[in-house]
Design a protein around this motif. Structure first.
Motif, PDB file in Angstrom:
ATOM      1  N   ASP A 100       0.841  -1.204   0.000  1.00  0.00           N
ATOM      2  CA  ASP A 100       0.000   0.000   0.000  1.00  0.00           C
ATOM      3  C   ASP A 100       0.874   1.250   0.000  1.00  0.00           C
TER       4      ASP A 100
ATOM      5  N   SER B 230       2.003   2.980   3.549  1.00  0.00           N
ATOM      6  CA  SER B 230       3.098   2.323   4.266  1.00  0.00           C
ATOM      7  C   SER B 230       4.425   2.565   3.560  1.00  0.00           C
TER       8      SER B 230
ATOM      9  N   ALA C 218       6.742  -6.903   9.256  1.00  0.00           N
ATOM     10  CA  ALA C 218       5.413  -7.508   9.170  1.00  0.00           C
ATOM     11  C   ALA C 218       4.679  -7.409  10.493  1.00  0.00           C
ATOM     12  N   SER C 219       3.359  -7.340  10.384  1.00  0.00           N
ATOM     13  CA  SER C 219       2.517  -7.295  11.579  1.00  0.00           C
ATOM     14  C   SER C 219       2.340  -8.684  12.180  1.00  0.00           C
TER      15      SER C 219
ATOM     16  N   GLU D 169       1.597  -7.033   5.846  1.00  0.00           N
ATOM     17  CA  GLU D 169       0.761  -7.420   6.980  1.00  0.00           C
ATOM     18  C   GLU D 169       1.261  -8.748   7.554  1.00  0.00           C
ATOM     19  N   GLY D 170       1.492  -9.696   6.666  1.00  0.00           N
ATOM     20  CA  GLY D 170       1.967 -11.016   7.068  1.00  0.00           C
ATOM     21  C   GLY D 170       2.732 -11.633   5.916  1.00  0.00           C
TER      22      GLY D 170
ATOM     23  N   ARG E 297       6.154  -5.077  12.981  1.00  0.00           N
ATOM     24  CA  ARG E 297       5.716  -3.718  12.646  1.00  0.00           C
ATOM     25  C   ARG E 297       5.631  -2.841  13.885  1.00  0.00           C
TER      26      ARG E 297
END
Length: 116
Positions: A12, A15, A73-74, A48-49, A95
């Motif tokens: 995105d 980010s 990464a989250s 995110e992952g 993150r």
């Protein structure tokens, strides 16, 4: 000390812009754009992952000639850590821990050939 050239990728634009902005402020790092990706010593991938799409990006970066990759990464579990390592990731940063100082520190270590 020469500056470390870093390419930032995120799925995105918010980010990507945020991480690039934080790294640009660091004297030891120069952020390169897509047009100059060949000059990058380290790639920072924000996700995110670790899913199939992220693994494809990580592998493409490796094939594209960027020698080292940092994954921010989250969601990181044991399976995603293994998948990231198999895709050639040199360092993983959660993150929530990716402050500008921490990220710069990891990039410097990775550029020097150390794993994190």
């Amino acid at each position: 000390m020469s500056r470390i050239s870093v390419y930032v990728y995120a799925s995105d634009p918010i980010s990507q812009a945020g991480v690039a902005s934080q790294l640009r402020a660091r004297p030891e790092i120069v952020v390169v754009d897509q047009a100059n990706i060949d000059a990058a010593q380290v790639a920072v991938v924000v996700a995110e992952g670790v899913d199939d799409a992220v693994l494809r990006v990580l592998r493409a970066i490796q094939r594209g000639g960027i020698p080292r990759t940092v994954l921010v990464a989250s969601l990181l579990d044991d399976a995603s850590v293994v998948c990231a390592a198999e895709a050639g990731v040199s360092a993983l940063v959660r993150r929530t821990e990716a402050t500008p100082d921490r990220l710069a520190q990891v990039v410097v270590k990775v550029a020097a050939g150390e794993a994190e």
